[in-house]
Structures are given as structure tokens and as C-alpha cells.
Design a protein around this motif. Structure first.
Motif, short mmCIF file in Angstrom:
data_model
loop_
_atom_site.label_atom_id
_atom_site.label_comp_id
_atom_site.label_asym_id
_atom_site.label_seq_id
_atom_site.Cartn_x
_atom_site.Cartn_y
_atom_site.Cartn_z
N VAL A 29 0.71 -1.24 -0.04
CA VAL A 29 -0.07 0.10 -0.07
C VAL A 29 0.77 1.33 0.11
O VAL A 29 0.59 2.17 -0.80
N TYR A 83 3.40 5.50 -2.76
CA TYR A 83 1.84 4.88 -2.55
C TYR A 83 1.60 4.00 -3.93
O TYR A 83 2.05 4.23 -4.93
N SER A 116 -3.50 2.68 -6.49
CA SER A 116 -5.09 2.16 -5.97
C SER A 116 -5.34 3.27 -4.93
O SER A 116 -6.40 3.36 -4.54
N VAL A 117 -4.33 3.75 -4.22
CA VAL A 117 -4.64 4.65 -2.85
C VAL A 117 -4.17 5.98 -2.83
O VAL A 117 -4.49 6.84 -2.21
N ARG A 172 -5.72 9.22 -1.76
CA ARG A 172 -6.62 9.22 -0.81
C ARG A 172 -6.05 8.61 0.66
O ARG A 172 -6.42 9.12 1.65
N PHE A 173 -4.71 8.08 0.62
CA PHE A 173 -4.36 7.77 1.85
C PHE A 173 -2.84 8.48 2.23
O PHE A 173 -2.46 8.91 1.01
N MET A 218 -6.60 7.46 6.11
CA MET A 218 -7.33 6.87 4.90
C MET A 218 -8.67 7.52 4.53
O MET A 218 -9.42 7.49 5.52
N ASP A 252 -11.23 -1.14 -1.03
CA ASP A 252 -10.35 -1.19 0.25
C ASP A 252 -10.50 -2.09 1.23
O ASP A 252 -9.67 -2.25 2.28
#
Length: 115
Positions: free
Chosen positions: A48, A60, A63-64, A67-68, A83, A90
Motif C-alpha cells: 500500500v 503509494y 490504487s490509494v 486518498r491515503f 485513509m 479497500d
């Protein structure tokens, strides 16, 4: 003995937020990069995010990204994962992992994103 204790997971609706924590002990936390990885039901481990030892460099998974946010407090020997805008995909067990060490799946914290 290296110990990593994850916490902060839970059930959240799509679009919601959670903040995961990882309390580290048994090694010099501030000397190591740290990772978050996750395992969704029926799937393998997915990397992640990573943060360097000083906390000023991060990366990162696509996929994240956006956002994260990974962060760390070396004074508290704690790693975090903020998150936001969570999606059903997720949903997974989230683990923290020390640089150069395998992921221990004895712990982890469950994140479930569902309406």
C-alpha cells in the motif's frame, strides 16, 4: 523481539475515513523505513505505502494515491495510515511491516468498507 501492533480498523461506509496506527517495539524504529500492506479476502498481499526512516519521503500504490497518507512519529515509535474517501475495494486486513522483514500476519487490523 520485533513487535508491531496494528489498530484503528473498523466498519465504515464508502466515502468515509479511518486512521490506522502501528505501535512498534523491539527495534530502533527511527532507523527503518516502514510499510503498510493489505490482504483482501481471497487475495494475496498488496503493498500500500512506504515511508522512509526520517518521515520525509513517501510512496503509494496507484490504487490509494491521493486518498491515503502515511506518516510516522519516531518519538512515539508509531506508524500511521490516514485513509480517506474509502471504497469497498479497500476492504482488507491491513498490516504494517518493517523494512527488510517479512509481513507478520499474526496481527493486522480489519478494515471493512460497506454500506
Amino acid at each position: 523481539e520485533v513487535q508491531l501492533v496494528e489498530s484503528g480498523g473498523g466498519l465504515v461506509q464508502p466515502g468515509g475515513s479511518l486512521r490506522l496506527s502501528c505501535a512498534a517495539s523491539g527495534f530502533i524504529f527511527s532507523s527503518y523505513a516502514m510499510n503498510w500492506v493489505r490482504q483482501a479476502p481471497g487475495k494475496g498481499l498488496e503493498w500500500v505505502s512506504v515511508i522512509n526512516s526520517g518521515g520525509d519521503m513517501t510512496n503509494y500504490a496507484d490504487s490509494v494515491k491521493g486518498r491515503f497518507t502515511i506518516s510516522r512519529d519516531n518519538a512515539k515509535n508509531t506508524l500511521y495510515l490516514q485513509m480517506n474517501s474509502l471504497k469497498p475495494e479497500d476492504t482488507a486486513v491491513y498490516y504494517c511491516a518493517k523494512e527488510g522483514s517479512p509481513v507478520s500476519r499474526q496481527g493486522g487490523t480489519q478494515v471493512t468498507v460497506s454500506s
